[in-house]
Design an enzyme around this catalytic site. Structure first.
Site, PDB file in Angstrom:
ATOM      1  N   HIS A 269      20.306 -19.154 -21.208  1.00 41.99           N
ATOM      2  CA  HIS A 269      20.377 -19.250 -19.744  1.00 41.99           C
ATOM      3  C   HIS A 269      19.707 -18.046 -19.066  1.00 41.99           C
ATOM      4  O   HIS A 269      18.715 -18.206 -18.399  1.00 41.99           O
ATOM      5  CB  HIS A 269      21.814 -19.417 -19.209  1.00 41.99           C
ATOM      6  CG  HIS A 269      22.526 -20.604 -19.771  1.00 41.99           C
ATOM      7  ND1 HIS A 269      22.019 -21.874 -19.631  1.00 41.99           N
ATOM      8  CD2 HIS A 269      23.674 -20.722 -20.484  1.00 41.99           C
ATOM      9  CE1 HIS A 269      22.843 -22.732 -20.228  1.00 41.99           C
ATOM     10  NE2 HIS A 269      23.850 -22.063 -20.755  1.00 41.99           N
ATOM     11  N   ASP A 320      21.477 -28.015 -24.378  1.00 45.95           N
ATOM     12  CA  ASP A 320      22.806 -27.508 -24.075  1.00 45.95           C
ATOM     13  C   ASP A 320      23.857 -28.604 -24.038  1.00 45.95           C
ATOM     14  O   ASP A 320      24.366 -29.025 -25.056  1.00 45.95           O
ATOM     15  CB  ASP A 320      22.744 -26.719 -22.755  1.00 45.95           C
ATOM     16  CG  ASP A 320      24.006 -25.896 -22.500  1.00 45.95           C
ATOM     17  OD1 ASP A 320      24.951 -25.984 -23.299  1.00 45.95           O
ATOM     18  OD2 ASP A 320      24.050 -25.170 -21.495  1.00 45.95           O
TER      19      ASP A 320
HETATM   20 ZN    ZN Z   1      25.810 -23.491 -24.037  1.00 40.38          ZN
END
Ligand code: ZN
Length: 439
Positions: A269, A320
């Site tokens: 991220h 993800d």
């Molecule tokens: Zn994650």
């Protein structure tokens, strides 16, 4: 030996024509020729061939939440409560079932390697499974059944926040301390080396909020430096604020002080960073795993991917929570986020987007992978150049027009694994997913 021939393939940093790929019996590329004419013996690949793509961040069971979390608005934190409910229900059989379906979905979409960020280690009442490593072996079996190359990241998860013990829903993720986690990781590595030598075992720190400062330092000092290490980093402003309040440092600076910034680190991220954080991650040569479709779905924000790349970081991509499982859309979302945030087009060139999908994830999965070149695995996907989405596109810009619907064939290790949404061994992916998700 198997020989494939394609009218066009992505070789090096662009599109080559008349490409013959020779795969040896062990599934690696023995020869890559360009400007070749097809032979009758060649297996013809009709379309643009891309190197196999690397999904550098997955939580397989999050697929259970797709399309079920949109009713009441909410935030990352309310989504997380729904995720904990699903995590609480998993057992080795259901984990294997959902991971098999999700990995099959990935393969059919063109992802040929995956880094699984795994933290559901123990029974719901936080006891170790007997025999040991039942959940991890379930993931390894799922990967083997689908052919995807698995890097299993066993995750250290010790606290619910700075100075706070695990919450009840998190207890099955945890270990007593960093030493207990390191010992379990070592045991897992030996077990999988015997049973699943095809799996790369790596490590993860869930986040700085889930691993206390003394444990980060111990991991920095004791974790085998040869294996990949991942961490969720600065996904939410609340994490940064809590870290600053507890330590006086940003999460990136805390990792740096703990000796954890290095080229083997993958930061997932990296959404809310300071200029110093960007410089530190770049000069460490870390990999940044952007997950743009998830970050959009959860309302995380748009991370500074271009600035990180300019600072020296390597950019990889991951799906993800699997709101979307589509390498081409993931790459496009990276560029679209940059455009929306900057008001400029072409922040990442098509060449850079293909690199992010392929060799950009090589360090993250601990494999020499991501190029159609001699000695690398014969992993590839074929993209239809004449579909409703792609007709008329410059082949060099197909990454900005095609979707997984245009992936007509996927080969891993020289072997066919999927054709037009159907897994070669397991059948139509939609059927597998329905059985796994609705079970
Ligand atoms: Zn994650």
């Amino acid at each position: 030996m198997t020989t494939f021939w394609a009218p066009r393939a992505w070789v090096g940093d662009g599109v080559a024509t008349g490409v013959r790929l020779t795969a040896s019996a062990d599934g690696t590329l023995a020869a890559v020729e360009t400007d070749a004419t097809p032979d009758a013996a060649d297996d013809r690949l009709d379309g643009l061939v891309l190197p196999g793509t690397v999904n550098a961040h997955s939580h397989a069971f999050h697929r259970l939440l797709r399309g079920r979390t949109h009713a009441d608005g909410g935030s990352f934190w309310t989504w997380r409560e729904l995720m904990y409910r699903e995590a609480g229900r998993l057992d080795p059989d259901s984990y294997e079932r959902v991971a098999t379906a999700v990995y099959a979905e990935m393969v059919a979409a063109g992802w040929t390697s995956v880094a699984e960020f795994h933290y559901v280690h123990h029974t719901p009442d936080a006891r170790p499974y007997e025999p040991a490593h039942a959940m991890e072996r379930a993931l390894a079996r799922a990967a083997r059944a689908t052919g995807i190359r698995l890097t299993l990241l066993d995750t250290c998860y010790l606290s619910s926040g700075f100075g706070s013990p695990l919450e009840p829903a998190q207890r099955r993720f945890g270990d007593a301390d960093a030493g207990a986690w390191l010992a379990r990781l070592s045991s897992l590595r030996s077990r999988l080396a015997d049973d699943h030598p095809e799996v790369v075992v790596g490590a993860a720190i869930h986040s700085v909020r889930a691993v206390p400062v003394d444990a980060l330092e111990r991991i920095g000092a004791e974790l085998d430096s040869s294996i990949p290490l991942h961490v969720h980093l600065s996904e939410q402003p609340a994490e940064n604020a809590a870290c600053l309040a507890a330590t006086g440092l940003t999460p990136t600076a805390l990792l740096a002080r703990s000796g954890l910034l290095s080229p083997r680190l993958s930061a997932v991220h990296a959404t809310h960073l300071t200029a110093d954080d960007i410089g530190a991650l770049g000069s460490a040569g870390a990999t940044i795993v952007m997950c743009p479709t998830t970050e959009a779905d959860l309302g995380d924000g748009v991370g500074p991917a271009r600035r990180l790349a300019d600072a020296g970081a390597r950019i990889a991509l991951g799906t993800d929570q699997h709101a979307v499982v589509d390498p081409l859309l993931e790459a496009r979302a990276l560029e679209h986020g940059e455009r929306l945030a900057s008001g400029e087009r072409g922040r990442f060139s098509p060449v850079e987007l293909v690199a992010a999908l392929t060799r950009g994830g090589a360090d993250a999965v601990g494999r020499r992978i991501g190029n159609l070149e001699v000695g690398q695995p014969c992993d590839l996907l074929v993209v239809d150049e004449g579909s409703a989405r792609t007709a008329g596109s410059d082949p060099g810009q197909l990454v900005l027009t095609a979707t997984a619907h245009d992936v007509t064939r996927v080969v891993i290790g020289g072997r066919d694994r999927a054709t037009r949404g159907t897994h070669t061994d397991l059948g139509p992916v939609g059927d597998l997913l329905r059985k796994a998700v609705l079970a």
